[in-house]
Design a protein around this motif. Structure first.
Motif, PDB file in Angstrom:
ATOM      1  N   TYR A 118      -1.303   2.939  -3.120  1.00  0.00           N
ATOM      2  CA  TYR A 118      -1.852   4.316  -2.798  1.00  0.00           C
ATOM      3  C   TYR A 118      -1.332   5.402  -3.703  1.00  0.00           C
TER       4      TYR A 118
ATOM      5  N   THR B 279       5.418  -5.115   7.158  1.00  0.00           N
ATOM      6  CA  THR B 279       4.176  -4.116   7.588  1.00  0.00           C
ATOM      7  C   THR B 279       4.790  -2.853   7.841  1.00  0.00           C
ATOM      8  N   SER B 280       4.310  -1.760   7.556  1.00  0.00           N
ATOM      9  CA  SER B 280       4.677  -0.427   7.939  1.00  0.00           C
ATOM     10  C   SER B 280       3.988   0.079   9.297  1.00  0.00           C
TER      11      SER B 280
ATOM     12  N   THR C   7      11.596  -9.801   2.567  1.00  0.00           N
ATOM     13  CA  THR C   7      11.134 -10.974   3.702  1.00  0.00           C
ATOM     14  C   THR C   7      11.441 -12.045   3.058  1.00  0.00           C
TER      15      THR C   7
ATOM     16  N   PHE D 270       0.689  -1.371   0.085  1.00  0.00           N
ATOM     17  CA  PHE D 270       0.165   0.091  -0.182  1.00  0.00           C
ATOM     18  C   PHE D 270       0.865   1.362   0.008  1.00  0.00           C
ATOM     19  N   ARG D 271       1.923   1.244   0.923  1.00  0.00           N
ATOM     20  CA  ARG D 271       2.564   2.413   1.282  1.00  0.00           C
ATOM     21  C   ARG D 271       3.870   2.613   0.648  1.00  0.00           C
TER      22      ARG D 271
ATOM     23  N   HIS E 246      -7.898  -8.186   8.929  1.00  0.00           N
ATOM     24  CA  HIS E 246      -8.640  -7.143   8.105  1.00  0.00           C
ATOM     25  C   HIS E 246      -9.568  -8.158   7.202  1.00  0.00           C
TER      26      HIS E 246
END
Ligand code: OAD
Length: 278
Positions: free
Chosen positions: A48, A209-210, A255, A40-41, A131
């Motif tokens: 995004y 993950t951020s 990862t 996403f980021r 989620h």
């Protein structure tokens, strides 16, 4: 580099020297980027930054429940792209599965909606999809549940026709947690249970993950100081950056590389390769 590989060695040592130690994983989009799914980021490649074509007022609107009620189309476009079945698990998913096969996996908490943990063979009782996922669907107005084919047909068809409730004409939506919605109660109750039993025989690995989205982002903070924490991520994030603990193990890199190295250093290379090639 050598320094980074040494952090994997210390992780491997901890795992081998504590044969009773069980692993808890807290993961995000960075374990699936190697599968071809954007996170996403990440600047440039993250979703995004690439949602311009969806004509959104702001990037996170694609997961905003109020925006979805006004205009579900951007989420439909994204859902078509991300719909499970299009991607294969990464090396990191396979490594988590290998810990399960070795009887060393306690739990995987994932923020991902790609269901690749299931594809990798992580058992339902070991998995918390914090989620939500595409598996369960419901009408956002009256709550009636629908089989997932209902929504799938609408997105794959791509005719602009929306999946609607046959009773009240409300929009049908997969139970993916949008901004403005609660996480599943199963997430909170399982984490509470796990906090109760976590002791020095547990190790929590946070990966890909951020740690930008709450409440998930607060989990590393809640880990008792007697429990070993590790971070596997391109950058240092969240509590590992804000409140580092002396005992933290931090690997700053991909990862998939961490998974491969860890399997190698634990002496599980052959079984790992079998899972990767299966
Ligand atoms: P983010 O995109 O916010 O963060 C992904 C993190 O993984 C970043 O820190 C990247 O640098 C890192 N990363 C990417 N590729 C990597 C790789 N190959 N190896 C190591 N690290 C890598 O994704 P999440 O933290 O998962 O909500 O985002 C949390 C939530 O925000 C998502 O669940 C999503 C979104 O709104 C929903 O889907 C409902």
């Amino acid at each position: 580099n050598g320094n980074q590989l040494r952090t994997i060695a210390s992780l491997a040592n901890f795992i081998s020297e504590n044969p009773n130690a069980k692993l808890i994983f807290l993961v995000g989009a960075g374990i699936s980027t190697a599968c071809g799914i954007p996170d996403f980021r990440s600047p440039g490649t993250g979703l995004y930054d690439n949602l311009a074509k969806l004509n959104l007022p702001f990037a996170e609107a694609v997961f905003d429940i109020d925006f979805f009620k006004q205009d579900p189309q951007p989420f439909y476009t994204l859902a078509k792209e991300l719909y499970p079945g299009n991607y294969e698990p990464s090396k990191f998913h396979h490594l988590m599965r290998l810990f399960q096969d070795k009887g060393r996996l306690h739990r995987v908490y994932t923020q991902n909606i790609d269901t690749l943990e299931r594809s990798a063979g992580i058992h339902a009782e070991n998995l918390v999809e914090a989620h939500g996922s595409f598996a369960h669907n419901h009408c956002i107005d009256c709550g009636i549940e629908y089989p997932h084919e209902h929504f799938k047909k609408a997105i794959l068809h791509g005719s602009g026709k929306l999946a609607r409730c046959t009773k009240c004409n409300g929009l049908i939506k997969p139970k993916i947690v949008f901004f403005g919605e609660n996480l599943p109660s199963h997430f909170f109750s399982t984490w509470d249970d796990d906090l109760e039993i976590m002791n020095k025989d547990y190790i929590v690995i946070v990966a890909g993950t951020s740690l930008a989205v709450y409440p998930f982002a607060s989990l590393p903070t809640e880990i008792p100081t007697s429990v070993k924490r590790a971070l596997v991520n391109l950058q240092k994030v969240g509590d590992f950056k804000a409140n580092p603990r002396k005992s933290d193990i931090v690997f700053s890199g991909p990862t998939e590389l961490a998974a491969e190295e860890l399997a190698k250093q634990l002496g599980w290379q052959e079984e790992f390769q079998e899972l990767v090639e299966a």
